[in-house]
Design an enzyme around this catalytic site. Structure first.
Site, PDB file in Angstrom:
ATOM      1  N   ASP A  54       0.982  -1.781  -0.048  1.00  0.00           N
ATOM      2  CA  ASP A  54       0.216  -0.123  -0.527  1.00  0.00           C
ATOM      3  C   ASP A  54       1.059   1.154   0.516  1.00  0.00           C
ATOM      4  O   ASP A  54       0.254   2.432  -0.217  1.00  0.00           O
ATOM      5  CB  ASP A  54      -0.889   0.291   1.338  1.00  0.00           C
ATOM      6  N   LYS A 122      -1.299  -8.951   2.772  1.00  0.00           N
ATOM      7  CA  LYS A 122      -0.180  -9.016   4.044  1.00  0.00           C
ATOM      8  C   LYS A 122      -1.503  -7.824   4.354  1.00  0.00           C
ATOM      9  O   LYS A 122      -2.430  -7.071   3.886  1.00  0.00           O
ATOM     10  CB  LYS A 122       0.978  -8.187   3.156  1.00  0.00           C
ATOM     11  N   GLU A 124      -1.425  -5.894   8.138  1.00  0.00           N
ATOM     12  CA  GLU A 124      -0.895  -5.232   9.513  1.00  0.00           C
ATOM     13  C   GLU A 124      -1.385  -5.151  10.832  1.00  0.00           C
ATOM     14  O   GLU A 124      -3.163  -5.287  11.046  1.00  0.00           O
ATOM     15  CB  GLU A 124      -0.775  -3.718   9.417  1.00  0.00           C
ATOM     16  N   GLU A 191       9.002  -4.685  10.684  1.00  0.00           N
ATOM     17  CA  GLU A 191       9.340  -3.114  10.051  1.00  0.00           C
ATOM     18  C   GLU A 191       9.939  -2.059  10.962  1.00  0.00           C
ATOM     19  O   GLU A 191       9.209  -1.791  11.904  1.00  0.00           O
ATOM     20  CB  GLU A 191       8.290  -2.098   9.754  1.00  0.00           C
TER      21      GLU A 191
HETATM   22  O1  KIV Z   1       3.440  -0.928   1.725  1.00  0.00           O
HETATM   23  C1  KIV Z   1       4.303  -1.153   1.664  1.00  0.00           C
HETATM   24  O2  KIV Z   1       5.644  -1.304   1.130  1.00  0.00           O
HETATM   25  C2  KIV Z   1       5.105  -2.083   3.133  1.00  0.00           C
HETATM   26  C3  KIV Z   1       6.864  -3.401   2.968  1.00  0.00           C
HETATM   27  C4  KIV Z   1       7.524  -1.777   3.247  1.00  0.00           C
HETATM   28  C5  KIV Z   1       6.379  -4.278   3.818  1.00  0.00           C
HETATM   29  O3  KIV Z   1       3.942  -3.004   4.068  1.00  0.00           O
END
Ligand code: KIV
Length: 292
Positions: A54, A122, A124, A191
């Protein structure tokens, strides 16, 4: 170096393949990409995971943070990236608020997989995201977790700030990573945290940890495409290493193009089409009249 010529590496990478690489010497290499050309370049360079992050909100769409990218935009970019991928595992980020309930998570992750052609998603969050991770995994959708500095929570963090800097904060991040693992995630992004914290988490879970700003102790690394290639200047986090200055190279190339156009040096002879000789004499006899 891995390239497309390395035929043994052309078998598509799956989420179980990534999970099986926990603790392997050969670290997992992940990079973001957001469209066909960037995904094609990343895939042919031999990366293992292409993440349609994102972060596209910031590096592609020019927003201040990642909060305003929509599921529709993520589907659009994931589908474009999928056309450039033949080997890497394509993972799509779930945008802010798109997984705030289990129902929304199922619906939106389903769209990223079915319409965007992602092979995993993915999201968070740690303990708080575990019910969503569990439901998605049960529905057959591989999930990559993401703990530490989770940019969708910057309002709560008060900005893009490193996490896990005290023993107590590190303990909470270990709990988060273990909750993500226990819920069924096949890997987890760590992160912006001290390397000591990343080391503890990497030892505490049996799924691969993929670090960004977490030192070398993780099972793999991820960076943002535009950061690696010098295409994003608004801010450059300490943990980024630039491998090229394509932004500056592009600016110089385009300035040269403008100069050539303005001075009549482009197009050149090689860029110009000519008629066959037998047609030239005839075409010269055509009388052209301007329509008033
Ligand atoms: O959105 C993204 O690019 C990410 C990475 C930095 C892990 O979540």
């Amino acid at each position: 170096m891995n390239t497309t010529n390395d035929t043994a590496r052309q078998t598509p990478v799956t989420a179980p393949d990534i999970q099986a690489r926990k603790g392997a010497e050969d670290k997992i290499c992940c990079i973001t990409a957001y469209d066909y050309p960037s995904a094609l370049i990343a895939d042919s360079a031999g990366v293992d995971i292409i993440l349609v992050g994102d972060s596209l909100a910031m590096v592609v769409l020019g927003h201040e943070d990642t909060l305003s990218v929509t599921v529709d935009e993520m589907v659009h970019h994931t589908l474009a990236a999928s056309r450039g991928v033949s080997r890497a595992l394509l993972v799509a980020d779930m945008p802010f608020m798109s997984y705030c309930t289990v129902e929304r998570a199922l619906e939106n992750a389903g769209r990223l997989m079915a319409q965007g052609r992602a092979r995993a998603v993915k999201l968070e969050g740690g303990v708080s995201a575990a019910p969503q991770i569990r439901a998605l995994t049960k529905a057959g959708i591989p999930v990559m977790g993401h703990v530490g500095l989770t940019p969708q929570h910057i309002a709560r963090f008060g900005g893009f700030k490193a996490q896990g800097k005290s023993a107590e904060a590190a303990r909470a991040l270990i709990d988060d990573a273990q909750a993500v693992e226990e819920a069924g995630a096949f890997s987890v992004v760590l992160e912006a945290m001290p390397v000591e914290c990343a080391q503890l988490i990497t030892e505490a879970v049996d799924i691969p940890t993929i670090g960004i700003g977490a030192g070398t102790v993780t099972d793999g690394q991820v960076l943002v495409y535009h950061d690696v290639l010098g295409l994003f200047d608004r801010f450059v986090p300490k943990f980024v290493r630039r491998y090229a200055e394509l932004g500056e190279a592009s600016r110089q190339a385009l300035a040269q193009y403008c100069d050539d156009v303005r001075r009549g040096r482009f197009p050149g002879d090689k860029n110009t089409l000519y008629m066959p000789d037998d047609q030239v004499a005839q075409v010269r006899r055509i009388k052209v009249k301007k329509k008033k």
